[in-house]
Design a protein around this motif. Sequence first.
Motif, PDB file in Angstrom:
ATOM      1  N   THR A 227       2.911  -1.276   4.360  1.00  0.00           N
ATOM      2  CA  THR A 227       3.112  -0.015   3.725  1.00  0.00           C
ATOM      3  C   THR A 227       4.221   1.437   3.574  1.00  0.00           C
ATOM      4  O   THR A 227       5.019   0.886   4.985  1.00  0.00           O
ATOM      5  CB  THR A 227       2.078   0.924   4.756  1.00  0.00           C
ATOM      6  OG1 THR A 227       1.637  -0.159   5.010  1.00  0.00           O
ATOM      7  CG2 THR A 227       1.508   2.445   4.957  1.00  0.00           C
TER       8      THR A 227
ATOM      9  N   GLU B  94       0.774  -1.438  -0.556  1.00  0.00           N
ATOM     10  CA  GLU B  94      -0.228   0.138   0.298  1.00  0.00           C
ATOM     11  C   GLU B  94       0.842   0.963  -0.179  1.00  0.00           C
ATOM     12  O   GLU B  94       2.233   1.539   0.365  1.00  0.00           O
ATOM     13  CB  GLU B  94      -0.654  -0.037   1.117  1.00  0.00           C
ATOM     14  CG  GLU B  94      -1.885   0.611   0.924  1.00  0.00           C
ATOM     15  CD  GLU B  94      -3.075   1.040   2.801  1.00  0.00           C
ATOM     16  OE1 GLU B  94      -2.268   0.453   3.704  1.00  0.00           O
ATOM     17  OE2 GLU B  94      -3.816   1.960   2.188  1.00  0.00           O
TER      18      GLU B  94
ATOM     19  N   HIS C 137       6.168  -9.313   0.804  1.00  0.00           N
ATOM     20  CA  HIS C 137       6.138  -9.523   1.904  1.00  0.00           C
ATOM     21  C   HIS C 137       4.328  -9.173   1.756  1.00  0.00           C
ATOM     22  O   HIS C 137       4.470  -8.596   1.250  1.00  0.00           O
ATOM     23  CB  HIS C 137       6.875  -8.572   2.832  1.00  0.00           C
ATOM     24  CG  HIS C 137       6.261  -8.936   4.576  1.00  0.00           C
ATOM     25  ND1 HIS C 137       5.165  -8.493   4.854  1.00  0.00           N
ATOM     26  CD2 HIS C 137       7.355  -8.933   5.323  1.00  0.00           C
ATOM     27  CE1 HIS C 137       5.356  -8.526   5.690  1.00  0.00           C
ATOM     28  NE2 HIS C 137       6.586  -8.939   6.234  1.00  0.00           N
TER      29      HIS C 137
ATOM     30  N   ARG D 217       6.233  -8.734  10.880  1.00  0.00           N
ATOM     31  CA  ARG D 217       5.302  -8.858  10.520  1.00  0.00           C
ATOM     32  C   ARG D 217       4.481  -7.965   9.706  1.00  0.00           C
ATOM     33  O   ARG D 217       3.478  -7.972   9.727  1.00  0.00           O
ATOM     34  CB  ARG D 217       3.960  -8.918  12.080  1.00  0.00           C
ATOM     35  CG  ARG D 217       4.680 -10.465  11.996  1.00  0.00           C
ATOM     36  CD  ARG D 217       3.513 -10.180  13.507  1.00  0.00           C
ATOM     37  NE  ARG D 217       4.496 -10.259  14.816  1.00  0.00           N
ATOM     38  CZ  ARG D 217       5.697 -10.916  15.373  1.00  0.00           C
ATOM     39  NH1 ARG D 217       5.955 -11.547  14.870  1.00  0.00           N
ATOM     40  NH2 ARG D 217       5.681 -10.260  17.146  1.00  0.00           N
ATOM     41  N   HIS D 218       5.417  -6.083   9.616  1.00  0.00           N
ATOM     42  CA  HIS D 218       4.167  -4.989   8.876  1.00  0.00           C
ATOM     43  C   HIS D 218       5.816  -4.918   8.970  1.00  0.00           C
ATOM     44  O   HIS D 218       6.496  -4.135   9.405  1.00  0.00           O
ATOM     45  CB  HIS D 218       3.743  -4.618   9.957  1.00  0.00           C
ATOM     46  CG  HIS D 218       2.478  -3.436   9.280  1.00  0.00           C
ATOM     47  ND1 HIS D 218       2.396  -2.882   9.626  1.00  0.00           N
ATOM     48  CD2 HIS D 218       2.900  -2.784   7.697  1.00  0.00           C
ATOM     49  CE1 HIS D 218       1.950  -1.825   8.945  1.00  0.00           C
ATOM     50  NE2 HIS D 218       1.896  -1.784   7.994  1.00  0.00           N
TER      51      HIS D 218
ATOM     52  N   HIS E 119       2.634  -7.814   3.916  1.00  0.00           N
ATOM     53  CA  HIS E 119       1.603  -6.797   4.619  1.00  0.00           C
ATOM     54  C   HIS E 119       2.892  -5.821   5.195  1.00  0.00           C
ATOM     55  O   HIS E 119       4.129  -5.379   5.640  1.00  0.00           O
ATOM     56  CB  HIS E 119       1.328  -6.625   6.259  1.00  0.00           C
ATOM     57  CG  HIS E 119       0.564  -5.651   7.057  1.00  0.00           C
ATOM     58  ND1 HIS E 119       0.353  -5.723   8.443  1.00  0.00           N
ATOM     59  CD2 HIS E 119       0.648  -4.559   5.590  1.00  0.00           C
ATOM     60  CE1 HIS E 119      -0.834  -4.929   8.713  1.00  0.00           C
ATOM     61  NE2 HIS E 119       0.244  -3.997   7.654  1.00  0.00           N
TER      62      HIS E 119
END
Length: 260
Positions: free
Chosen positions: A230, A3, A226, A191-192, A228
Motif C-alpha cells: 500500500t 495499491e 511484493h 507480509r505487508h 501486498h
Amino acid sequence: MAEIMVFDGAATAGSFVANHIVDALGRAPGFTLGGATGSTPSPVYEALGAHAARGVDFSSMFAFALDEYVGLPAAHPQCYHTVIERAVTLPLGLEPERVHVPDGSADDIETAGERYEEELTAHGGVDLQLLGIGTTGHIGFNEPGSSFGSLTRVKTLTERTRADNARFFASPDDVPIHCVTQGLGTILRARHLVLLAFGKGKAAAIAAAVEGPVTASLPGSAIQLHPHVTVVLDEAAASELSFLDYYRWAQDNKPAWQGI
Ligand code: GLP
C-alpha cells in the motif's frame, strides 16, 4: 501493482494507517510492526499515540526497526534506538524487550546484521512494515546499487542522504557515514509493506519506485516485487505519477470489504 492511496494531507494519511494497525492488532494480538524512522512516519506514530492515550492497549504488539546509524551513542537524540523509543515504545506503552533495533554500537559490528536477521527469523517476521523513501530512492538505508536479495548488513550512506539528514544533526559532519539496515530481501519478507511519502520533494522518487523500471539503481522499486503493498501519499508526493487518475478512480470505487 501496489495499491496507491492519496490523502489530502499527512495527518489524514497517518490516521488512516494508524486505524488499520489498531484493527490488525485487534484481530491478531502479537501483531508485529516494522518501524521506520525519518520524519515521514511521524503522523502514523502520533495517531497511534492518540489511540493509546484513549485507552487502546498496544501491550501485545512487537516492533522491529528498519535501520540504525553506526557509532551513535544511545544518548544521541538521532540514534534510531532512541527515536523509536520516543515515537513508539514509550507512547504505546510497549515493554522494551518487545522492541528490536539493529545494534549500531556493537564492537563486532560486522556481524550485527546477521544477529538481527536471526532475531527477526526467530520471531517470525514482520506483519506490516512502514517505509519512507529517501530522495535517492532508498528504503531503509538501502542506497542505489543495493541487491534485491540483500539482508541486514552495514552499508555506506550516500553524500546526498547524509546532506538530507543533516537537518537532524548539529553539523553536517556529525551525520554518520555508515549504518546497519535491513536489506531489500529482508524488507520484501514482511507480509505487508506500507510505503508513505509526503511533499513535492518525494514526488520523483515515488513515481520512479511505483511506475519506473524495477532496478537496483532505485531501491524503492523493489516494492513492485511484493504481492501486498500500500502506497500512502499526499497530493504533492503523488503529483508525478502517470496513472494518478486511475489510482484515484480505484480509491473512490474501493469496495468497502476490501481493506488494505
Ligand atoms: C531516512 C531513513 C529512511 C527514511 C528516509 C526518508 O534516512 N533511514 O527509513 O525513509 O531516510 O527520510 P524522511 O522521512 O525524513 O524524509
